[in-house]
Every structure is written in C-alpha cells, then in structure tokens.
Design a protein around this motif. Structure first.
Motif, PDB file in Angstrom:
ATOM      1  N   GLU A 155       0.949  -1.085   0.123  1.00  0.00           N
ATOM      2  CA  GLU A 155       0.021  -0.031  -0.046  1.00  0.00           C
ATOM      3  C   GLU A 155       0.839   1.268   0.052  1.00  0.00           C
ATOM      4  OE1 GLU A 155      -2.676   2.281   3.224  1.00  0.00           O
ATOM      5  OE2 GLU A 155      -2.239   0.221   3.756  1.00  0.00           O
ATOM      6  N   ALA A 156       0.728   2.130  -1.006  1.00  0.00           N
ATOM      7  CA  ALA A 156       1.365   3.478  -1.051  1.00  0.00           C
ATOM      8  C   ALA A 156       0.982   4.320  -0.036  1.00  0.00           C
ATOM      9  CB  ALA A 156       1.610   4.015  -2.390  1.00  0.00           C
ATOM     10  N   ILE A 157       2.036   4.991   0.616  1.00  0.00           N
ATOM     11  CA  ILE A 157       1.702   6.035   1.641  1.00  0.00           C
ATOM     12  C   ILE A 157       2.577   7.242   0.957  1.00  0.00           C
ATOM     13  CG2 ILE A 157       1.887   6.764   4.013  1.00  0.00           C
ATOM     14  CD1 ILE A 157       0.339   4.247   3.679  1.00  0.00           C
ATOM     15  N   PHE A 158       1.653   8.651   1.114  1.00  0.00           N
ATOM     16  CA  PHE A 158       2.039   9.571   0.906  1.00  0.00           C
ATOM     17  C   PHE A 158       1.639  10.853   1.903  1.00  0.00           C
ATOM     18  CE2 PHE A 158       1.786   7.474  -3.513  1.00  0.00           C
ATOM     19  CZ  PHE A 158       3.042   7.991  -3.882  1.00  0.00           C
ATOM     20  N   PRO A 159       2.528  11.700   2.350  1.00  0.00           N
ATOM     21  CA  PRO A 159       2.182  12.527   3.271  1.00  0.00           C
ATOM     22  C   PRO A 159       1.558  13.839   2.220  1.00  0.00           C
ATOM     23  CG  PRO A 159       4.365  12.897   2.600  1.00  0.00           C
ATOM     24  CD  PRO A 159       3.981  11.702   1.760  1.00  0.00           C
ATOM     25  N   ALA A 160       0.769  14.327   3.045  1.00  0.00           N
ATOM     26  CA  ALA A 160      -0.226  15.620   2.652  1.00  0.00           C
ATOM     27  C   ALA A 160       0.707  16.801   1.794  1.00  0.00           C
ATOM     28  CB  ALA A 160      -1.074  16.201   3.396  1.00  0.00           C
ATOM     29  N   GLY A 161       0.708  17.084   0.748  1.00  0.00           N
ATOM     30  CA  GLY A 161       1.212  18.410   0.106  1.00  0.00           C
ATOM     31  C   GLY A 161       2.663  17.947  -0.347  1.00  0.00           C
ATOM     32  N   ARG A 162       3.005  16.852  -0.316  1.00  0.00           N
ATOM     33  CA  ARG A 162       4.572  16.384  -0.638  1.00  0.00           C
ATOM     34  C   ARG A 162       4.477  15.720  -1.885  1.00  0.00           C
ATOM     35  NH1 ARG A 162       8.570  18.827   0.129  1.00  0.00           N
ATOM     36  NH2 ARG A 162       9.705  16.937   0.240  1.00  0.00           N
ATOM     37  N   HIS A 163       4.137  16.129  -3.085  1.00  0.00           N
ATOM     38  CA  HIS A 163       4.136  15.213  -4.271  1.00  0.00           C
ATOM     39  C   HIS A 163       5.008  15.629  -5.453  1.00  0.00           C
ATOM     40  CE1 HIS A 163       0.999  12.710  -2.489  1.00  0.00           C
ATOM     41  NE2 HIS A 163       0.179  14.007  -2.155  1.00  0.00           N
ATOM     42  N   ALA A 164       5.708  16.627  -5.291  1.00  0.00           N
ATOM     43  CA  ALA A 164       6.678  17.167  -6.439  1.00  0.00           C
ATOM     44  C   ALA A 164       7.791  16.309  -6.997  1.00  0.00           C
ATOM     45  CB  ALA A 164       7.185  18.516  -6.291  1.00  0.00           C
ATOM     46  N   LEU A 165       8.302  15.758  -6.048  1.00  0.00           N
ATOM     47  CA  LEU A 165       9.407  14.827  -6.266  1.00  0.00           C
ATOM     48  C   LEU A 165       8.904  13.439  -6.730  1.00  0.00           C
ATOM     49  CD1 LEU A 165      12.265  15.587  -3.652  1.00  0.00           C
ATOM     50  CD2 LEU A 165      12.277  15.861  -6.024  1.00  0.00           C
ATOM     51  N   TYR A 166       7.833  13.014  -5.735  1.00  0.00           N
ATOM     52  CA  TYR A 166       7.332  11.573  -6.225  1.00  0.00           C
ATOM     53  C   TYR A 166       6.728  11.541  -7.659  1.00  0.00           C
ATOM     54  CZ  TYR A 166       7.802  11.864  -0.932  1.00  0.00           C
ATOM     55  OH  TYR A 166       8.391  12.047   0.195  1.00  0.00           O
ATOM     56  N   GLU A 167       5.969  12.571  -7.812  1.00  0.00           N
ATOM     57  CA  GLU A 167       5.287  12.600  -9.333  1.00  0.00           C
ATOM     58  C   GLU A 167       6.465  12.842 -10.523  1.00  0.00           C
ATOM     59  OE1 GLU A 167       2.473  15.616  -8.944  1.00  0.00           O
ATOM     60  OE2 GLU A 167       1.131  14.482  -7.616  1.00  0.00           O
TER      61      GLU A 167
END
Length: 132
Positions: free
Chosen positions: A5-17
C-alpha cells in the motif's frame, strides 16, 4: 503475502510525481520509506546544509505520521552524505533533536558522490503500531 500500500504525506508530491516512486510502502506491519531529502514544497533542494537536514527529518516525520508512526517506531535507518566528514557533526545535532531516547534504531551512514542536487538523504524502515 500482504499487498503493498503506497503512503504519501499531504502536500509532498512534487518529487514523487516527477520521479515516479512512492514515498513509502506499507507491507503488513512494516513501513518501507523512500529516501527523504531536504526539499522545499516544489522539490528543489534547500541550499543551507543544516536547514536541508532539518527539512529531511521534517519530511520524514510527516511521512511517518501519514502512516500512523513516530520516530519511536523506526527500527532501521540508512543515511546518505555527500561529504560525511564535514557534515556528520551537523547531521548528528539535528538527529539528537528528533530520534529520542534509547534504544536507538540501527543506523548505517554511507558516503556518496551524488544525491540529485541534495547533500543529505535519509531512509528508514518502521514498524506500524497496532491499533487497539
């Protein structure tokens, strides 16, 4: 076998995307966290080294929180340093503020020559607490 299951913190997607990877993967009661760097919200490196290390730990804390964990749940740490000898004291000072009391997690520090524009990166494995 537990599905991941992927987990992402709120508002921290620039590098991941941009680089197409998950911030963390939950598998069973374990959380495998991708290397966290001292990036600003837009993904760019923080130029001040001490602030970059603090941001990396802050980003890690937000990711742990998104998974229901804290630094007390971290069992294994790997940190990457572009200049370990000159950076280690600064990193240890920041670390002391966030890691807490013994028993400490295991820790491996590795000197590297490239971190995509960053000077410090930290990745961890944590055990996700059981919900009562």
């Amino acid at each position: 076998m537990s599905p991941r299951e992927a987990i992402f913190p709120a508002g921290r997607h620039a590098l991941y995307e941009q680089h197409r990877y998950s911030a963390a993967i939950r598998s069973g009661d374990l959380l495998f966290v991708s290397g966290q760097v001292g990036s600003r919200a837009d993904g760019s490196p923080e130029p001040d080294f001490e602030r970059q290390v603090q941001l990396a730990f802050d980003n890690l804390a937000a990711l742990l929180e998104a998974a229901g964990c804290t630094f007390r749940d971290v069992i294994d740490v790997t940190s990457f340093h572009t200049d370990p000898q000159s950076q280690f004291e600064t990193m240890m000072a920041v670390r002391e503020k966030v890691i807490g009391e013994p028993p400490y997690p295991t820790w491996t520090a590795v000197g590297v020559n490239w971190l995509a524009g960053f000077d410090f990166e930290i990745k961890v494995i944590a055990r996700i607490p059981q919900v009562a």
